[in-house]
Design a protein around this motif. Structure first.
Motif, short mmCIF file in Angstrom:
data_model
loop_
_atom_site.label_atom_id
_atom_site.label_comp_id
_atom_site.label_asym_id
_atom_site.label_seq_id
_atom_site.Cartn_x
_atom_site.Cartn_y
_atom_site.Cartn_z
N LEU A 419 0.83 -1.20 0.00
CA LEU A 419 0.00 0.00 0.00
C LEU A 419 0.87 1.25 0.00
N VAL A 420 1.88 1.27 0.84
CA VAL A 420 2.78 2.42 0.91
C VAL A 420 3.54 2.58 -0.40
N TYR A 421 4.03 1.49 -0.93
CA TYR A 421 4.79 1.53 -2.18
C TYR A 421 3.92 2.06 -3.32
N GLU A 422 2.70 1.55 -3.43
CA GLU A 422 1.81 1.98 -4.51
C GLU A 422 1.49 3.47 -4.41
N ALA A 423 1.37 3.97 -3.19
CA ALA A 423 1.09 5.40 -3.00
C ALA A 423 2.31 6.25 -3.33
N LEU A 424 3.48 5.77 -2.98
CA LEU A 424 4.70 6.54 -3.22
C LEU A 424 5.05 6.62 -4.70
N ILE A 425 4.94 5.50 -5.42
CA ILE A 425 5.40 5.51 -6.81
C ILE A 425 4.50 6.34 -7.73
N GLN A 426 3.34 6.76 -7.23
CA GLN A 426 2.52 7.66 -8.01
C GLN A 426 3.06 9.09 -7.99
N ASN A 427 4.05 9.31 -7.11
CA ASN A 427 4.55 10.67 -6.94
C ASN A 427 6.07 10.78 -6.96
N VAL A 428 6.77 9.69 -6.63
CA VAL A 428 8.23 9.72 -6.63
C VAL A 428 8.76 8.42 -7.24
N GLU A 429 10.03 8.43 -7.58
CA GLU A 429 10.67 7.23 -8.12
C GLU A 429 11.42 6.52 -7.01
#
Length: 430
Positions: A419-429
């Motif tokens: 969940l955290v990963y999916e949220a982060l990769i929408q905004n950062v690499e």
């Protein structure tokens, strides 16, 4: 949990067993009793059985073992007991008496044999265990170590066996035959084509990327990572557990380990509670991945956001919530991801309902699937399309439960790291 050190026989719990007043509070949400329909599979029934044994009215037998091992050690009864009896500790002592007399389950003995030989209860090779770390360039030693555990890289085997509807007993019989013909590794390689562990290993890879994003560079012991020994404790092989604990503790200290980070709450319980209890001098700090994220919100939460709203429900693993009281950390993480709505299911936090993991899936697979299906239905009724949890065994068993009730295919079960990963990769690499 109990403070009785090295209590390994029912006689060691004589006072506690006779303190049970048979009130029945332990039965309300006991998954073993719900799956088997008879009180004897709940804590109240087990306590009566122990009294009969201590009074010489019954003896340890295959039927006795069947009732004692048909339990996920979820801790519901310990949590609900008004007398504060250490019920799960008593159950482990009863299992110890069974295996000490050679009465148990071939599946359990196989898990013990595999663990002592290969440092994991699945009998997997070192290459299988460390496959997930390829390309990550993780250092092999350091003060902060990511403890991958046996379950995180290999839990797909449990899910696959349950999905196929094959009993663990049949699988053990098959591999026993194949081992005699030296063909077991070949069959494992064929199973690798299906790649049942890919999802679980990807969770570990994502966790490493998140840790690096917040400035933590963990080490990984690779093939040298030992098993914490929990299956030995779960199934009552207490002498073996102590030896394994001593071996693992010694190795970690020799490597200079100061902090362990785990995604597996079962191993976390071993390091936080069982090692200090059985060894007395274990001082390595052990933290769950959710606790690390909750303590470092300022380093990731501003970038964690879904572009489209997401409704999730969270399943509390028994070991994390009831045994370790880690309840708020996962919720802090979820509630700090923008665009996420958290819906609590029936039976939540310390009153979570077990999904059938905890070892019962190895001895009583049909009962475990019933437990999983019951919990899956509760989670499905929240209306959430994402079921989030923080334990690889829970991911596997909830998936098994969803299949058992023919849940819609668009409902997914994921780890908190996902969940955290999916949220982060929408905004950062990452």
């Amino acid at each position: 949990m109990s403070e009785k050190k090295f209590a390994s026989r029912l006689i060691d719990f004589l006072k506690e067993i006779y303190s049970c007043v048979h009130c029945g509070y332990c039965l309300e949400a006991c998954p073993a009793r719900d799956a088997s329909y008879f009180d004897v599979y709940g804590s109240r029934g087990k306590m009566q059985l122990f009294k009969s044994l201590l009074e010489g009215k019954t003896e340890i037998s295959k039927d006795f073992a069947d009732r004692i091992f048909n339990c996920a050690l979820c801790g519901w009864c310990t949590y609900k007991c008004p007398e504060e009896l250490p019920t799960t500790d008593i159950f482990v002592a009863a299992r110890h008496e069974c295996v000490s007399k050679g009465i148990g389950f071939m599946t359990v003995e196989a898990a013990r044999r595999y663990l002592l030989k290969s440092q994991n209860p699945f009998g997997a090779s070192d290459s299988e265990r460390i496959e997930w770390s390829k390309g990550l360039n993780l250092k092999r030693t350091g003060e902060t170590v990511l403890f991958a555990s046996c379950m995180n890289p290999l839990m797909g085997y449990t899910e696959l066996i349950n999905v196929l509807g094959v009993s663990f007993e049949k699988v053990v019989e098959l591999f026993g035959f194949l081992e005699e013909m030296d063909l077991d590794r070949f069959v494992r390689e064929l199973a690798g084509i299906v790649d049942p562990n890919e999802y679980y290993q990807e969770v570990l890879r994502r966790a490493v990327k998140i840790l690096r994003f917040i400035g933590i560079e963990p080490a990984y012991l690779r093939e040298d990572e030992p098993c914490c020994g929990k299956p030995l404790h779960t199934y009552g092989y207490l002498e073996d557990f102590v030896k394994q604990a001593e071996y693992t503790a010694k190795m970690l200290k020799e490597r200079g380990t100061k902090t362990l980070i785990l995604l597996n709450p079962v191993c976390l319980y071993v390091f936080r509670v069982l090692y200090p209890k059985f060894l007395g001098n274990f001082d390595i700090n052990a933290k769950h991945f959710s606790e690390i994220l909750a303590e470092n919100l300022d380093k990731w939460s501003d970038q964690a956001a879904f572009k489209n709203p997401v409704k999730v429900t969270y399943h509390d693993p028994c070991y994390l919530a009831r045994y370790l009281d880690v309840i708020e950390a996962p919720r802090i993480v979820i509630n700090n991801i923008k665009g996420v709505e958290l819906v609590e299911p029936e039976y939540t936090k310390k009153e979570t309902y077990c999904d059938g993991g905890g070892g019962v899936e190895v001895t009583h697979s049909e009962a475990a699937v019933k437990m999983a299906a019951r919990r899956a239905q509760m989670l499905l009724e929240t209306g959430a399309k994402k079921i989030v949890t923080t334990c690889p065994a829970c991911v596997a068993m909830i998936r098994v439960g969803l299949r058992a009730i023919n849940a819609p295919e668009d409902v997914e079960v994921i780890d908190l790291a996902d969940l955290v990963y999916e949220a982060l990769i929408q905004n950062v690499e990452l």
